[in-house]
Design an enzyme around this catalytic site. Structure first.
Site, PDB file in Angstrom:
ATOM      1  N   ARG A 166      -9.075 -33.267  -6.672  1.00  0.00           N
ATOM      2  CA  ARG A 166      -8.442 -31.964  -6.914  1.00  0.00           C
ATOM      3  C   ARG A 166      -9.011 -31.354  -8.195  1.00  0.00           C
ATOM      4  O   ARG A 166      -9.308 -30.166  -8.258  1.00  0.00           O
ATOM      5  CB  ARG A 166      -6.912 -32.088  -7.010  1.00  0.00           C
ATOM      6  CG  ARG A 166      -6.250 -30.814  -7.511  1.00  0.00           C
ATOM      7  CD  ARG A 166      -4.739 -30.689  -7.247  1.00  0.00           C
ATOM      8  NE  ARG A 166      -4.011 -31.929  -7.317  1.00  0.00           N
ATOM      9  CZ  ARG A 166      -3.715 -32.597  -8.449  1.00  0.00           C
ATOM     10  NH1 ARG A 166      -4.080 -32.125  -9.620  1.00  0.00           N
ATOM     11  NH2 ARG A 166      -3.027 -33.725  -8.397  1.00  0.00           N
TER      12      ARG A 166
ATOM     13  N   TYR B 149      -5.283  -4.949   1.113  1.00  0.00           N
ATOM     14  CA  TYR B 149      -5.115  -5.952   2.158  1.00  0.00           C
ATOM     15  C   TYR B 149      -3.620  -6.299   2.272  1.00  0.00           C
ATOM     16  O   TYR B 149      -2.950  -6.519   1.252  1.00  0.00           O
ATOM     17  CB  TYR B 149      -5.934  -7.194   1.786  1.00  0.00           C
ATOM     18  CG  TYR B 149      -5.755  -8.355   2.727  1.00  0.00           C
ATOM     19  CD1 TYR B 149      -6.291  -8.313   4.008  1.00  0.00           C
ATOM     20  CD2 TYR B 149      -5.053  -9.488   2.343  1.00  0.00           C
ATOM     21  CE1 TYR B 149      -6.126  -9.374   4.886  1.00  0.00           C
ATOM     22  CE2 TYR B 149      -4.885 -10.558   3.205  1.00  0.00           C
ATOM     23  CZ  TYR B 149      -5.422 -10.491   4.473  1.00  0.00           C
ATOM     24  OH  TYR B 149      -5.252 -11.550   5.333  1.00  0.00           O
TER      25      TYR B 149
ATOM     26  N   ASP C 224     -11.326  -7.348  -5.818  1.00  0.00           N
ATOM     27  CA  ASP C 224     -11.454  -8.084  -4.562  1.00  0.00           C
ATOM     28  C   ASP C 224     -12.676  -7.509  -3.847  1.00  0.00           C
ATOM     29  O   ASP C 224     -12.652  -6.378  -3.362  1.00  0.00           O
ATOM     30  CB  ASP C 224     -10.162  -7.886  -3.745  1.00  0.00           C
ATOM     31  CG  ASP C 224     -10.205  -8.612  -2.406  1.00  0.00           C
ATOM     32  OD1 ASP C 224     -11.308  -8.929  -1.915  1.00  0.00           O
ATOM     33  OD2 ASP C 224      -9.116  -8.847  -1.835  1.00  0.00           O
TER      34      ASP C 224
ATOM     35  N   LYS D 190     -14.270 -14.567   5.180  1.00  0.00           N
ATOM     36  CA  LYS D 190     -14.897 -13.411   5.820  1.00  0.00           C
ATOM     37  C   LYS D 190     -16.419 -13.541   5.769  1.00  0.00           C
ATOM     38  O   LYS D 190     -16.965 -14.443   6.364  1.00  0.00           O
ATOM     39  CB  LYS D 190     -14.373 -12.121   5.172  1.00  0.00           C
ATOM     40  CG  LYS D 190     -12.851 -12.123   4.924  1.00  0.00           C
ATOM     41  CD  LYS D 190     -12.028 -12.177   6.204  1.00  0.00           C
ATOM     42  CE  LYS D 190     -10.542 -12.480   5.988  1.00  0.00           C
ATOM     43  NZ  LYS D 190      -9.833 -11.649   5.042  1.00  0.00           N
TER      44      LYS D 190
HETATM   45  C1  LIG Z   1      -8.668 -11.717   4.274  1.00  0.00           C
HETATM   46  C2  LIG Z   1      -8.553 -11.023   2.989  1.00  0.00           C
HETATM   47  C3  LIG Z   1      -7.830 -11.585   1.924  1.00  0.00           C
HETATM   48  C4  LIG Z   1      -7.068 -12.880   2.057  1.00  0.00           C
HETATM   49  O1  LIG Z   1      -7.897 -13.964   2.279  1.00  0.00           O
HETATM   50  P1  LIG Z   1      -7.470 -15.260   3.110  1.00  0.00           P
HETATM   51  O2  LIG Z   1      -8.692 -16.095   3.091  1.00  0.00           O
HETATM   52  O3  LIG Z   1      -7.061 -14.806   4.474  1.00  0.00           O
HETATM   53  O4  LIG Z   1      -6.320 -15.878   2.376  1.00  0.00           O
HETATM   54  C5  LIG Z   1      -7.798 -10.891   0.732  1.00  0.00           C
HETATM   55  N1  LIG Z   1      -8.434  -9.709   0.577  1.00  0.00           N
HETATM   56  C6  LIG Z   1      -9.122  -9.143   1.577  1.00  0.00           C
HETATM   57  C7  LIG Z   1      -9.798  -7.826   1.351  1.00  0.00           C
HETATM   58  C8  LIG Z   1      -9.204  -9.772   2.810  1.00  0.00           C
HETATM   59  O5  LIG Z   1      -9.880  -9.176   3.807  1.00  0.00           O
END
Ligand SMILES: *Cc1c(COP(=O)(O)O)cnc(C)c1O
Length: 385
Positions: free
Chosen positions: A48, A101, A173, A198
């Protein structure tokens, strides 16, 4: 080193491997034996806190964002939670984009507010709206650009300048653009964050998150909390993400090429009311997109003429586009934000930011674009008079 070279080589240098592997091995061990008590404080101790496979990925992640440090988490939301827990305390205030999001908004409203954090949502397309929302207790500005699902942009450089006058941390983000098309740290942001689920993973087979920073003090705080909160990425998933990243530049180029062709096709279609894609000259922030991004990405949205019923019929009649949430994988996905990804956002709020019932969001994959366009044509035939 340039982007594609870094994506392939950083974190997987054969000279660092015991047997000269050209691919980072998957170290599954949870604990690491020491030869003497003296060594207990050195090197890897417990997975961890630190794991060789995850650390290889973390070095690769840092390289992609021109950052000094990278940290990998078990999901994008785990990365977000850790950033908030590491850097804020009860009574602190965050200014953020009103088009976020859905899961991020839920984390802010339903979890973090319970612990005394305050959030103000503004239309961050205009940096002055961000400035006006800053209070004495504002500690963080949280941006997503381009946003989900309306592909609105925030001017990272302008907002970072406003924030830094007040000593406020800027988090971006960068999931939608991917590090291939946008590098927020280079534009003045302090922290960049990704859902590696993604584009970075890229094959819809791993859930993960990442944080990249340059500042050592921020890094030490985040690293302490990564271990103390515990939402780390597993060694196998770290390896999957590394495997994905090696083709990131090729995939992003194809995603963009396909998205541009589809955006133009949709814009010329009589059954389409509006297309949202930052690469189109008709996008209200196209100039900003050209300035702060090196490409426009693979995400687009469009409004169909007619209401929800028509939109449902359209997405259900497609054969290649999968009707699914998420994005960034090699396969094309299509969804209806109003009843899928953004169903948890109250209807008045959806309408206020512009997420109408007939809005369709597309994650354009890397298939042959002719097949994708033929598939969309099938959808239009199904809903056409
Ligand atoms: C999918 C997504 C998240 C969250 O990510 P996870 O891996 O699903 O927890 C945060 N911000 C954006 C823009 C996303 O598309």
């Amino acid at each position: 080193m340039r982007f594609s070279t870094k994506a392939i080589h950083i974190g997987e240098e054969p000279e660092r491997m015991q047997y000269g592997d050209v691919v980072s091995p998957i170290h599954l061990s949870t604990t690491f034996a020491k030869k003497s008590i003296k060594e207990v404080e050195e090197g890897y101790v417990y997975s961890r806190s630190g794991n060789p496979t995850r650390n290889s990925l973390e070095r690769k992640l840092a390289a992609l964002e021109n950052a000094k440090y990278g940290l990998a988490f078990s999901s994008g939301l785990a990365a977000e939670s850790t950033v908030l827990l590491a850097l804020l305390k009860k009574g602190d205030h965050v200014v953020t984009f009103d088009d976020l999001y859905g899961g991020t908004k839920r984390l802010f409203n339903q979890i973090m507010e319970r612990f005394g954090l305050e959030f103000t949502y503004v239309d961050a397309r205009n940096p002055e709206n961000v400035r006006k929302a800053i209070r004495k207790n504002t500690r963080m500005i949280w941006l997503e650009t381009p946003t989900n699902p309306l592909l609105k942009l925030a001017d990272i450089k302008a907002i970072a300048e406003i924030a830094h006058e007040e000593g406020i941390i800027v988090v971006v983000d960068n999931t939608f653009a991917s590090p291939y098309f946008q590098n927020p740290l280079d534009l003045g942001a302090d922290i960049v964050l990704h859902s590696v689920t993604k584009y970075l993973g890229g094959h819809s087979d791993v859930v993960g998150g990442a944080v990249m920073v340059n500042d050592e003090e921020l890094y030490e705080k985040l690293k302490f909390h990564q271990n103390a909160v515990g939402a780390v990425l597993s060694p196998f998933d770290s390896w999957l993400v590394m495997r994905g990243i090696k083709t990131l530049s090729l995939r992003m180029e194809r995603h963009e090429k396909n998205a541009m062709a589809i955006a133009k096709y949709l814009e010329g279609h009589p059954l389409v009311k509006r297309v949202y894609y930052p690469g189109l000259p008709s996008h209200p922030q196209h100039e900003l997109a050209k300035r702060q991004m090196s490409g426009f990405g693979g995400m687009l949205s469009f409004e169909l003429k007619g209401g929800l019923e028509k939109a449902i019929k359209f997405v259900e009649s497609l054969e290649i586009f999968a009707l699914a949430e998420s994005l960034g994988g090699v396969e094309s996905l299509i969804e209806l934000p109003a009843i899928m990804t953004h169903a948890s956002v109250p209807k008045e709020e959806r309408e206020r930011v512009g997420i109408r019932d007939s809005l369709i969001r597309v994650s354009v994959g890397i298939e042959d674009v002719e097949d994708l366009i033929e598939d969309l044509e099938r959808g239009f035939q199904a809903v056409g008079e």
